[in-house]
Design a protein around this motif. Structure first.
Motif, PDB file in Angstrom:
ATOM      1  N   LYS B   3     -32.079 -13.566 -87.228  1.00  0.00           N
ATOM      2  CA  LYS B   3     -31.103 -12.652 -86.763  1.00  0.00           C
ATOM      3  C   LYS B   3     -30.919 -12.758 -85.196  1.00  0.00           C
ATOM      4  N   THR B   4     -32.048 -12.963 -84.464  1.00  0.00           N
ATOM      5  CA  THR B   4     -32.306 -12.992 -83.161  1.00  0.00           C
ATOM      6  C   THR B   4     -31.134 -13.993 -82.641  1.00  0.00           C
ATOM      7  N   GLY B   7     -27.854 -12.773 -82.745  1.00  0.00           N
ATOM      8  CA  GLY B   7     -27.617 -11.857 -81.715  1.00  0.00           C
ATOM      9  C   GLY B   7     -27.277 -12.355 -80.281  1.00  0.00           C
ATOM     10  N   TRP B   8     -28.016 -13.617 -79.942  1.00  0.00           N
ATOM     11  CA  TRP B   8     -27.967 -14.253 -78.744  1.00  0.00           C
ATOM     12  C   TRP B   8     -26.510 -14.989 -78.883  1.00  0.00           C
ATOM     13  N   THR B  11     -23.804 -12.337 -77.905  1.00  0.00           N
ATOM     14  CA  THR B  11     -24.047 -12.278 -76.377  1.00  0.00           C
ATOM     15  C   THR B  11     -23.247 -13.587 -75.770  1.00  0.00           C
ATOM     16  N   VAL B  14     -19.599 -13.261 -76.045  1.00  0.00           N
ATOM     17  CA  VAL B  14     -18.666 -12.030 -75.450  1.00  0.00           C
ATOM     18  C   VAL B  14     -18.612 -12.851 -74.065  1.00  0.00           C
ATOM     19  N   MET B  18     -15.459 -13.414 -71.647  1.00  0.00           N
ATOM     20  CA  MET B  18     -14.916 -12.713 -70.465  1.00  0.00           C
ATOM     21  C   MET B  18     -14.562 -13.668 -69.500  1.00  0.00           C
ATOM     22  N   THR B  76      -6.649  -1.920 -43.690  1.00  0.00           N
ATOM     23  CA  THR B  76      -7.767  -1.525 -44.586  1.00  0.00           C
ATOM     24  C   THR B  76      -8.095  -2.672 -45.926  1.00  0.00           C
ATOM     25  N   ALA B  79      -9.500  -5.604 -44.545  1.00  0.00           N
ATOM     26  CA  ALA B  79     -10.893  -5.562 -44.034  1.00  0.00           C
ATOM     27  C   ALA B  79     -11.640  -5.962 -45.140  1.00  0.00           C
ATOM     28  N   THR B  80     -11.258  -5.230 -46.233  1.00  0.00           N
ATOM     29  CA  THR B  80     -11.988  -5.460 -47.517  1.00  0.00           C
ATOM     30  C   THR B  80     -12.069  -6.925 -47.903  1.00  0.00           C
ATOM     31  N   ALA B  82     -11.314  -9.596 -46.169  1.00  0.00           N
ATOM     32  CA  ALA B  82     -12.147 -10.279 -45.361  1.00  0.00           C
ATOM     33  C   ALA B  82     -13.552 -10.487 -45.452  1.00  0.00           C
ATOM     34  N   ALA B  83     -14.011  -9.022 -45.895  1.00  0.00           N
ATOM     35  CA  ALA B  83     -15.467  -9.177 -46.248  1.00  0.00           C
ATOM     36  C   ALA B  83     -15.976  -9.805 -47.340  1.00  0.00           C
ATOM     37  N   GLN B 106     -11.983 -15.538 -38.332  1.00  0.00           N
ATOM     38  CA  GLN B 106     -11.444 -15.296 -39.714  1.00  0.00           C
ATOM     39  C   GLN B 106     -10.011 -16.374 -39.815  1.00  0.00           C
TER      40      GLN B 106
END
Lengths: 317, 434
Positions: B3-4, B7-8, B11, B14, B18, B76, B79-80, B82-83, B106
């Motif tokens: 079962k374990t 489960g993995w 995981t 999924v 993704m 704005t 800037a984000t 670039a970060a 930059q």
């Protein structure tokens, strides 16, 4: 999913170990199912908060990277930044006036709507509407127009022979347009008040009437005391919201804090430092000071609540 | 135990699910993907998108993904990005900001692409490129020439019985004209914005052949005795405001953020307007074809140096993290040298720097564009050299010191011009020294 009633009995000696592996089997699926929320929570709330706390002690500039600078940000804020104190004073002024005004309006309208007349549902919806669109840009844009030179307010004043005023450009008046906007957006506290009013038993008013109490007496002696838990809740919520006000000032005064920084709300100044001059470290430090202040004020209100908030269940009726 | 493992396995599945969409693109062919960002008006967005479509037609292997916004949101967003190390390949950049971005490593130098001939500069004068150089290297590719201007409503001036002033007019001339406009027509002489920091910098160009900042960018570029020039300027603005020739500060601030349709030059509530020369196209468009405008120099100081200088309106820059800098450079070359592309844009970003493009556009100009070309032609013989890009601290000084603590409090009557200018020196020096 983790319901223990479904578990089969196991031998005592292996119970512990089994229990742990069961946790793995049963809960993992559960966590997977809520993973969209979990991931978003960690990615967009928890981790950023931890990071911003760390950044508060750095001079992080978006383009430049960061150095650890200890408490320098806080020293700069408290001793070397004129605009910081202007933003504090603008925010405090706003909260002191806007929050009570909004609560008074909300309670007043809730009492008017607490009847069973026909069409009252329509009015409830109508009064709630400004709050639904509350933080939205459209309302703020409309508000700008209301207080424009050729706007509604000047038109009305003109009827009484008053000269037109540039409301949003005048340092004495600009913040009042924002306070009035806040008072007008009383929808959500009003709904909560309304729910609270419906909870007050009708018999209380009946017996008071028989004893000859007038409307004011009934309000002061029955309505207000029984409503204190709701007032308490609304006060906390509005206090927090008031300190965090951003959108209205951002739209109505173009996010400039003008005139003369009288509308430079705290959250707005944090934004300006973070995104206009890219000083994220400094902005983070300011944000955490605000969090601390809000937490402190909320704690104070909680402390005082035992003196003025009345819970029916404590003593019964 | 089984079962374990299951489960993995779930995981793992999924997780793979993704990650998969992100990797799908890896296996594909040689399509080059460029990202691009600019700020501007709706007109600019439409035109730029049309040019991008044209480029994609001619270069089917290039996919261009673009994002556009207004000035504030543009910076704005950048800037984000670039970060996060995720800047677009091609960035519309600005003279006021480029120094900061280069200092912080930059942007990519463009000189190699000019040497290799990817960007063709054979029709471009060196003076038009100079503004994009930082520390001797080219980081910004000029998108058009611009200069500060006073837009003049010719008809209103005529109504007031005022002749168009000469190109080397002075602030004294301006004062006389402004008062006469107010007197004769009862409107504002100029729509406002004479308190912007451009006028602080400009004061020291025209009085002293100096600049607000020193060459090292770690202090002011004028002496304490020269403070007096800016004191005089501020007092002039205040006097004209009190006389009703310039809108009061309450009015200017209450009106910020309005669109060009509401500008006083458009609504005929002012006879002049201060701005950059590429602004006239939008102004004339909003005012209607039956009006007549010209662009004129900004007044200089009596006995001083020309106030106007020729400035790159904006740049294309290539970000350091670009995966396809050469492809980005090719696009910049197309944008600059293609007559077809420039016929779509019609000098919206300022007068094109390629002489071949300018000549091709000349017969097609509308009156507004013609006026802009005329103006830049006229000040070619009457200008001061362009100053080095503003130091890194300028943005901070401008919003947190110059406007918030100095000029606006002065205009609201909270301090004298002497106090304001002294405070400006004191606070700016602190920020510049850091």
């Amino acid at each position: 999913m983790t319901d223990s009633a479904l578990r089969l009995p196991r031998r005592g000696s292996r119970k512990r170990k089994e229990g742990r592996s069961r946790w793995g089997e049963n809960n993992l699926a559960g966590y997977l199912f809520i993973s969209p929320w979990l991931i978003a929570f960690f990615a967009f709330a928890f981790i950023p908060m931890v990071l911003s706390f760390a950044l508060a002690f750095t001079d992080y500039h978006i383009l430049r990277g960061w150095n650890f600078i200890g408490l320098d940000n806080f020293q700069r804020m408290f001793y070397n930044d004129v605009r910081y104190w202007r933003s504090v004073s603008a925010t405090v002024k706003y909260v002191v006036f806007a929050v009570p005004l909004r609560l008074v309006f909300a309670l007043g309208v809730a009492m008017l709507l607490n009847t069973n007349r026909r069409g009252v549902a329509f009015y409830r919806a109508a009064f709630y509407a400004p709050s639904v669109v509350g933080a939205s840009v459209a309302v703020a844009v409309m508000w700008r127009e209301v207080f424009n030179r050729e706007g509604l307010v000047n038109a009305i004043l003109g009827q009484f022979g008053q000269p037109s005023i540039w409301w949003l450009g005048h340092p004495d008046y600009a913040i009042w347009t924002l306070i009035l906007l806040a008072a007008w957006q009383f929808g959500s506290p009003m709904l909560i008040f309304l729910a609270g009013l419906k909870q007050i038993p009708e018999q209380l008013y009946e017996s008071a009437s028989i004893d000859g109490a007038n409307g004011i007496q009934k309000f002061v002696r029955i309505t207000l005391p029984l409503l204190t838990p709701v007032i308490f809740f609304n006060l906390i919520m509005q206090l927090i919201a008031g300190f965090m006000t951003f959108t209205q000032a951002f739209i109505i005064t173009n996010g400039s804090g003008r005139p003369l920084d009288t509308t430079l709300f705290y959250a707005l100044y944090v934004y300006k430092r973070g995104f206009e001059t890219y000083e994220m470290g400094y902005a983070s430090a300011m944000a955490w000071v605000m969090l601390a202040v809000i937490a402190l004020l909320t704690a104070i209100v909680f402390r005082t609540s035992s003196h003025w908030v009345y819970y029916e269940t404590d003593e019964g009726i | 135990m089984m079962k374990t493992k299951k489960g993995w396995l779930i995981t793992l599945l999924v997780l793979v699910a993704m990650i998969l969409p992100g990797t799908a693109a890896l296996g594909q062919d040689e399509t080059v993907e460029l990202r691009m960002a600019w700020w501007g008006s709706q007109t600019r967005h439409d035109q730029t998108i049309a040019v991008i479509e044209l480029y994609k037609e001619q270069n089917p292997n290039v996919e261009i993904i673009y994002e556009f916004s207004n000035w504030d949101d543009h910076w704005t967003k950048l800037a984000t990005q670039a970060a996060g190390g995720d800047l677009p390949d091609i960035i519309q950049h600005d003279y006021q900001r480029i120094q900061e971005w280069v200092t912080n490593d930059q942007l990519l130098p463009l000189d190699p692409f000019i040497e290799s001939g990817v960007i063709d500069v054979s029709n471009i004068a060196e003076a038009s490129l100079a503004g994009g150089r930082v520390n001797g290297q080219l980081y910004g590719f000029n998108l058009g020439n611009n200069s500060e201007t006073f837009i003049i409503d010719v008809d209103l001036l005529e109504q007031a019985g005022i002749e168009i002033p000469p190109i080397d007019w002075t602030w004294d001339d301006f004062e006389a004209i402004a008062l006469k406009i107010q007197e004769e027509l009862g409107i504002y002489a100029i729509g406002g914005n004479l308190h912007y920091s451009e006028h602080w910098k400009g004061t020291y160009i025209t009085c002293c052949d100096a600049y607000a900042y020193n060459a090292e960018g770690d202090g002011l570029g004028y002496t304490e005795e020269q403070d007096q020039y800016f004191v005089d300027y501020l007092n002039l603005i205040k006097d004209l405001t009190d006389a009703g020739a310039i809108p009061p500060i309450e009015e200017t601030i209450a009106r910020t953020g309005l669109s060009v349709e509401d500008a006083y030059i458009v609504t005929q509530q002012a006879a002049m307007e201060y701005g950059w020369s590429n602004m006239l196209v939008a102004v004339w468009n909003a005012a209607g074809e039956d009006r007549t405008f010209i662009e004129h120099s900004v007044p200089s100081m009596a006995g001083g140096y020309p106030r106007n200088y020729i400035k790159p309106s904006m740049f294309w820059s290539i970000s350091k993290n670009s995966d396809h800098p050469e492809e980005a450079a090719k696009f910049i070359d197309f944008f600059t040298n293609s007559v077809e592309a420039n016929e779509i844009m019609m000098a919206e970003r300022g007068v094109p720097i390629s002489s071949a493009v300018r000549e091709a556009l000349l017969p097609q100009l509308n009156p507004a564009q013609q006026a802009m070309f005329d103006f830049l032609g006229a000040i070619e013989d009457y200008n001061s050299p362009i100053r080095p890009p503003d130091p890194v601290a300028h943005g901070d000084i401008n919003s947190n010191v110059y406007l918030a603590q100095v000029v606006e409090p002065f205009l609201y009557g909270q301090m004298s011009a002497e106090e304001a200018v002294a405070l400006l020196r004191q606070e700016a020096e602190i920020l510049l020294a850091q």
